[in-house]
Motif scaffolding. Structure first.
Motif, PDB file in Angstrom:
ATOM      1  N   VAL A  67      40.513   0.983 -44.375  1.00  0.00           N
ATOM      2  CA  VAL A  67      39.191   1.596 -44.136  1.00  0.00           C
ATOM      3  C   VAL A  67      39.014   1.904 -42.658  1.00  0.00           C
ATOM      4  N   ARG A  68      39.314   0.934 -41.806  1.00  0.00           N
ATOM      5  CA  ARG A  68      39.096   1.123 -40.371  1.00  0.00           C
ATOM      6  C   ARG A  68      40.074   2.130 -39.759  1.00  0.00           C
ATOM      7  N   ILE A  69      41.318   2.127 -40.217  1.00  0.00           N
ATOM      8  CA  ILE A  69      42.288   3.109 -39.700  1.00  0.00           C
ATOM      9  C   ILE A  69      41.892   4.511 -40.143  1.00  0.00           C
ATOM     10  N   ARG A  70      41.486   4.655 -41.382  1.00  0.00           N
ATOM     11  CA  ARG A  70      41.099   5.977 -41.907  1.00  0.00           C
ATOM     12  C   ARG A  70      39.938   6.554 -41.094  1.00  0.00           C
ATOM     13  N   ARG A  71      39.050   5.726 -40.597  1.00  0.00           N
ATOM     14  CA  ARG A  71      37.892   6.196 -39.816  1.00  0.00           C
ATOM     15  C   ARG A  71      38.243   6.568 -38.375  1.00  0.00           C
ATOM     16  N   ARG A  72      39.426   6.181 -37.927  1.00  0.00           N
ATOM     17  CA  ARG A  72      39.835   6.476 -36.548  1.00  0.00           C
ATOM     18  C   ARG A  72      40.104   7.966 -36.380  1.00  0.00           C
ATOM     19  N   PRO A  73      39.853   8.487 -35.180  1.00  0.00           N
ATOM     20  CA  PRO A  73      40.159   9.897 -34.909  1.00  0.00           C
ATOM     21  C   PRO A  73      41.653  10.170 -35.119  1.00  0.00           C
ATOM     22  N   GLY A  74      41.939  11.253 -35.811  1.00  0.00           N
ATOM     23  CA  GLY A  74      43.321  11.653 -36.055  1.00  0.00           C
ATOM     24  C   GLY A  74      43.896  11.164 -37.368  1.00  0.00           C
ATOM     25  N   ALA A  89      45.518  -1.312 -62.097  1.00  0.00           N
ATOM     26  CA  ALA A  89      44.465  -0.304 -62.027  1.00  0.00           C
ATOM     27  C   ALA A  89      43.376  -0.744 -61.053  1.00  0.00           C
ATOM     28  N   ARG A  90      43.102  -2.038 -61.005  1.00  0.00           N
ATOM     29  CA  ARG A  90      42.092  -2.571 -60.088  1.00  0.00           C
ATOM     30  C   ARG A  90      42.534  -2.374 -58.632  1.00  0.00           C
ATOM     31  N   MET A  91      43.814  -2.638 -58.337  1.00  0.00           N
ATOM     32  CA  MET A  91      44.352  -2.416 -56.992  1.00  0.00           C
ATOM     33  C   MET A  91      44.252  -0.955 -56.604  1.00  0.00           C
ATOM     34  N   LYS A  92      44.611  -0.074 -57.540  1.00  0.00           N
ATOM     35  CA  LYS A  92      44.577   1.364 -57.262  1.00  0.00           C
ATOM     36  C   LYS A  92      43.149   1.834 -56.991  1.00  0.00           C
ATOM     37  N   ALA A  93      42.190   1.292 -57.739  1.00  0.00           N
ATOM     38  CA  ALA A  93      40.789   1.660 -57.520  1.00  0.00           C
ATOM     39  C   ALA A  93      40.312   1.163 -56.157  1.00  0.00           C
ATOM     40  N   ALA A  94      40.687  -0.063 -55.794  1.00  0.00           N
ATOM     41  CA  ALA A  94      40.299  -0.609 -54.493  1.00  0.00           C
ATOM     42  C   ALA A  94      40.966   0.179 -53.364  1.00  0.00           C
ATOM     43  N   ALA A  95      42.222   0.576 -53.554  1.00  0.00           N
ATOM     44  CA  ALA A  95      42.938   1.365 -52.545  1.00  0.00           C
ATOM     45  C   ALA A  95      42.286   2.729 -52.374  1.00  0.00           C
ATOM     46  N   ASP A  96      41.898   3.338 -53.479  1.00  0.00           N
ATOM     47  CA  ASP A  96      41.222   4.637 -53.426  1.00  0.00           C
ATOM     48  C   ASP A  96      39.892   4.517 -52.682  1.00  0.00           C
ATOM     49  N   LYS A  97      39.155   3.457 -52.968  1.00  0.00           N
ATOM     50  CA  LYS A  97      37.869   3.217 -52.303  1.00  0.00           C
ATOM     51  C   LYS A  97      38.067   2.975 -50.803  1.00  0.00           C
ATOM     52  N   ALA A  98      39.186   2.340 -50.432  1.00  0.00           N
ATOM     53  CA  ALA A  98      39.474   2.055 -49.018  1.00  0.00           C
ATOM     54  C   ALA A  98      39.985   3.280 -48.264  1.00  0.00           C
ATOM     55  N   GLY A  99      40.343   4.327 -48.999  1.00  0.00           N
ATOM     56  CA  GLY A  99      40.821   5.544 -48.342  1.00  0.00           C
ATOM     57  C   GLY A  99      42.325   5.728 -48.347  1.00  0.00           C
ATOM     58  N   ALA A 100      43.046   4.870 -49.058  1.00  0.00           N
ATOM     59  CA  ALA A 100      44.504   5.020 -49.151  1.00  0.00           C
ATOM     60  C   ALA A 100      44.836   6.223 -50.025  1.00  0.00           C
ATOM     61  N   ASN A 101      45.946   6.863 -49.713  1.00  0.00           N
ATOM     62  CA  ASN A 101      46.378   8.001 -50.518  1.00  0.00           C
ATOM     63  C   ASN A 101      46.993   7.560 -51.838  1.00  0.00           C
ATOM     64  N   LEU A 102      47.696   6.418 -51.812  1.00  0.00           N
ATOM     65  CA  LEU A 102      48.337   5.939 -53.030  1.00  0.00           C
ATOM     66  C   LEU A 102      48.748   4.489 -52.884  1.00  0.00           C
ATOM     67  N   VAL A 103      49.064   3.874 -54.015  1.00  0.00           N
ATOM     68  CA  VAL A 103      49.637   2.535 -54.057  1.00  0.00           C
ATOM     69  C   VAL A 103      51.054   2.706 -54.581  1.00  0.00           C
TER      70      VAL A 103
END
Length: 185
Positions: A67-74, A89-103
């Motif tokens: 989450v914090r890295i995704r909010r950084r400039p660039g 599926a729970r991990m993938k949903a949490a990763a999506d919510k955190a801004g990760a592209n994929l698990v």
């Protein structure tokens, strides 16, 4: 020659992180190995990486760091990948919510990782267009040690190429990455 693509890897397993470092370094990438999500964030604060890999063994640290890295400039369009032994599926949903592209499921190779992030990277991005230099004497001669290098050898070592400092190994308890700067010839 341009500065190589930067990869930040937060992997608590030293065998896996070492193998990834060796593979990425062989491909001529600059690799920052982080022992925690917080250390990965520190690296991201000093340089915009072309790829960030965070392991879910770090528990909530990996999601919070994402989450914090995704909010950084660039980092809005940079691929951030979470890895797990058995993604749910729970991990993938949490990763999506955190801004990760994929698990990505473990085990994986660098090629598997690059193939997985390809849909999230523009065609002309250095992450995909970078080609490793060929082996041989010319390859070894391009690396020139900096005369004013302040890092000690060992866990905080750095190499230079083309007049730019490239830290490529795990830091200690506190992360101190020198800014890329032109060295005096």
């Amino acid at each position: 020659m341009s500065t190589p693509p930067i990869v930040i890897i937060a992997e608590p397993d030293p065998m896996i992180s070492s193998a990834l470092r060796v593979e990425f370094t062989h491909l001529d990438f600059a690799v920052f190995l982080a022992a925690s999500g917080r250390e990965a964030e520190d690296y991201a604060a000093h340089a915009v990486a072309h790829l960030v890999v965070l392991d879910t063994k770090l528990h909530l640290q990996s999601y919070d760091a994402c989450v914090r890295i995704r909010r950084r400039p660039g980092y809005a369009a940079r691929p951030i990948v979470l890895t797990a032994n058995n993604p749910t599926a729970r991990m993938k949903a949490a990763a999506d919510k955190a801004g990760a592209n994929l698990v990505l499921a473990k085990p994986y190779s660098v090629q598997d990782l690059l193939n997985a992030v390809t849909p999230f990277v523009p065609d002309n991005d250095l992450l995909l267009s970078h080609r490793a230099r060929g082996p041989g004497m010319a390859h070894a001669q391009e690396w020139v040690p900096a005369s004013n290098l302040t890092w000690q050898s060992g866990i905080n070592s750095a190499l230079t190429r083309n007049g730019r400092l490239l830290p490529i190994v795990r830091g200690g308890n506190s992360v101190s990455i020198p800014l890329y700067r032109k060295l005096v010839s």
